[in-house]
Scaffold this active site. Structure first.
Site, mmCIF file in Angstrom:
data_model
loop_
_atom_site.group_PDB
_atom_site.id
_atom_site.type_symbol
_atom_site.label_atom_id
_atom_site.label_comp_id
_atom_site.label_asym_id
_atom_site.label_seq_id
_atom_site.Cartn_x
_atom_site.Cartn_y
_atom_site.Cartn_z
ATOM 1 N N ARG A 31 0.856 -1.190 0.000
ATOM 2 C CA ARG A 31 0.000 0.000 0.000
ATOM 3 C C ARG A 31 0.890 1.238 0.000
ATOM 4 N NH1 ARG A 31 1.823 1.828 4.019
ATOM 5 N NH2 ARG A 31 0.595 3.711 3.735
ATOM 6 N N GLY A 32 0.235 2.424 -0.069
ATOM 7 C CA GLY A 32 1.000 3.661 -0.175
ATOM 8 C C GLY A 32 1.219 3.933 -1.654
ATOM 9 N N ALA A 33 0.914 5.176 -2.054
ATOM 10 C CA ALA A 33 0.879 5.482 -3.491
ATOM 11 C C ALA A 33 2.140 5.058 -4.262
ATOM 12 C CB ALA A 33 0.581 6.970 -3.676
ATOM 13 N N ARG A 69 -7.145 -0.079 -7.102
ATOM 14 C CA ARG A 69 -7.353 1.071 -6.223
ATOM 15 C C ARG A 69 -7.340 2.342 -7.084
ATOM 16 N NH1 ARG A 69 -4.316 1.210 -0.756
ATOM 17 N NH2 ARG A 69 -6.268 2.243 -0.220
ATOM 18 N N GLN A 85 -2.923 2.291 9.800
ATOM 19 C CA GLN A 85 -1.572 2.364 9.230
ATOM 20 C C GLN A 85 -0.625 3.164 10.139
ATOM 21 O OE1 GLN A 85 -4.391 2.805 7.558
ATOM 22 N NE2 GLN A 85 -4.226 2.351 5.386
ATOM 23 N N ASP A 92 -1.933 11.047 -2.287
ATOM 24 C CA ASP A 92 -2.221 9.977 -3.252
ATOM 25 C C ASP A 92 -2.474 10.531 -4.648
ATOM 26 O OD1 ASP A 92 -3.052 8.818 -0.464
ATOM 27 O OD2 ASP A 92 -2.570 7.150 -1.796
ATOM 28 N N ASN A 149 -5.587 12.489 0.096
ATOM 29 C CA ASN A 149 -4.714 11.666 0.952
ATOM 30 C C ASN A 149 -5.606 10.897 1.919
ATOM 31 O OD1 ASN A 149 -2.037 10.817 1.755
ATOM 32 N ND2 ASN A 149 -2.342 11.984 3.639
ATOM 33 N N LYS A 150 -4.989 10.090 2.761
ATOM 34 C CA LYS A 150 -5.717 9.230 3.703
ATOM 35 C C LYS A 150 -6.815 9.981 4.436
ATOM 36 C CE LYS A 150 -5.459 5.733 4.137
ATOM 37 N NZ LYS A 150 -6.427 4.894 3.375
HETATM 38 O O1 MRU Z 1 -4.738 3.277 1.900
HETATM 39 P P1 MRU Z 1 -3.243 3.486 1.901
HETATM 40 O O2 MRU Z 1 -2.594 2.933 3.125
HETATM 41 O O3 MRU Z 1 -2.613 3.009 0.630
HETATM 42 O O4 MRU Z 1 -3.090 5.064 1.953
HETATM 43 C C1 MRU Z 1 -1.800 5.623 1.946
HETATM 44 C C2 MRU Z 1 -1.798 7.100 2.078
HETATM 45 O O5 MRU Z 1 -2.821 7.750 2.102
HETATM 46 C C3 MRU Z 1 -0.452 7.773 2.068
HETATM 47 O O6 MRU Z 1 -0.476 8.938 2.830
HETATM 48 C C4 MRU Z 1 -0.092 8.136 0.625
HETATM 49 O O7 MRU Z 1 -0.216 7.023 -0.195
HETATM 50 C C5 MRU Z 1 1.256 8.682 0.518
HETATM 51 S S1 MRU Z 1 2.509 7.449 0.730
HETATM 52 C C6 MRU Z 1 4.013 8.164 0.485
#
Ligand code: MRU
Length: 339
Positions: free
Chosen positions: A46-48, A89, A196, A237, A247-248
């Site tokens: 996970r994470g962009a 996603r 997370q 994201d 973002n999250k």
């Molecule tokens: O749902 P996730 O855990 O993939 O969400 C991740 C985030 O929102 C992060 O802040 C974002 O991807 C930036 S990661 C460098």
């Protein structure tokens, strides 16, 4: 530092299954498209930036492992695999940008040998570039803080090693502040529903001996005031041309709080998270996930079984709430025009 969350060894893709951390530190080996798609959908990766890196290695691995001898059919299979990977996603734009590059490689390849070699090299290049992006973001981010001072920083979710394969974006800046003796403490909201912050950020910060404290998501306002937080730094994201940032979920709340308490609110992200094709945040597709993720915390049901829940995985922070966008190409300020 930790072992890499994503790595391609010969014809096998190895990941750290992030959905089980921190109670179980487990590697998982990915051999097929459906295992790869599941790993993204279930947030094992996970994470962009990491989703994009993993997806690129996945395409390369599928080419390496394929038994299809007909070159044209092999290319078509890979293109169809990319369609499926893109269907996992919707919010982070990094995935779609990386898949565009992998598609280009497939379309240009003239024989099987070159196709495999070029796909692997492209995936490795994308991984390497994100490493450089993280380093640059950390350097630009550091320049926003005064030497000799110690800062209290709040963040959200996980934007570090587990989200990028490298030092991270928002967390990369925090690591740099710590390295320079400029960090008092990091305040980490748990980041419901999938935790997370609690599970991943707290874990990686402790592995790297960075002073951090976990707070509940609903404590953020009071903690900002009571603990005299100096700045909030978050990841992204997808960033629209005008600076609106997805973002999250919970990031928008932090931006509003930062404004209320008059402290800087920074977004840190590689340019691979910028979508120059959309003019505002209204156009960002926001992922809605299963109700069960809200109703259950790990294996515990926390509400009535038949309760309805609403689970937006991301929110959009409007540009005017953002003090600066820290990227590998420098720091952008209002009025934003990211091109
Ligand atoms: O749902 P996730 O855990 O993939 O969400 C991740 C985030 O929102 C992060 O802040 C974002 O991807 C930036 S990661 C460098």
């Amino acid at each position: 530092m930790l072992n890499k969350p994503v790595e391609l060894y010969r014809d096998t893709l190895r990941i750290i299954d992030q959905s089980r951390l921190p109670d179980l530190m487990r590697y998982e080996y990915i051999y097929t498209l459906s295992e790869g798609v599941k790993a993204i959908s279930e947030l094992k990766v996970r994470g962009a930036p990491l989703i994009a890196i993993f997806a690129s290695y996945l395409v390369a691995m599928l080419a390496i492992r394929s038994k299809e001898r007909n070159f044209k059919r092999l290319k078509n299979r890979l293109l169809k695999a990319i369609d499926k990977i893109e269907n996992t996603r919707p919010t982070a734009v990094n995935l779609f940008k990386a898949m565009r590059e992998m598609r280009d490689v497939i379309q240009k390849a003239e024989d099987r040998e070159h196709l495999i070699k070029d796909l692997r090299e492209k995936a490795e290049e994308l991984d390497r570039k994100e490493s450089m992006n993280c380093e640059k973001i950390a350097e630009y981010g550091l320049s926003l803080f005064e030497k000799g001072k110690k800062y209290r920083i709040m963040t959200i979710c996980n934007t570090g090693y587990f989200a990028t394969n490298h030092i991270g974006t928002a967390l990369g800046i925090i690591y740099k502040l710590h390295e320079k003796g400029m960090l008092e403490r990091v305040y980490v909201p748990e980041t419901r529903p999938l935790l997370q912050g609690a599970r991943l950020t707290m874990w990686e910060l402790s592995q790297n001996s960075v002073p951090a404290v976990l707070i509940t998501d609903n404590a953020t306002g009071f903690v900002i005031e009571k603990e005299k937080i100096d700045a909030i730094i978050v990841g992204a994201d997808r960033i629209a041309k005008n600076g609106d940032t997805a973002n999250k979920i919970g990031t928008l709340n932090l931006a509003i709080l930062a404004n209320h308490f008059d402290i800087p609110f920074y977004v840190a992200a590689p340019f691979t998270s910028v979508d120059v094709n959309i003019s505002s945040g209204l156009e960002i597709p926001i992922e809605k996930r299963s109700e069960d993720e809200v109703k259950w915390v790990r294996k515990c049901l926390i509400t009535k079984e038949d309760a309805r829940a609403l689970n937006y995985a991301f929110d959009v922070t409007p540009n005017f709430l953002i003090s600066g966008i820290i990227t590998d190409r420098g720091i952008f300020r209002k009025p934003y025009n990211l091109t």
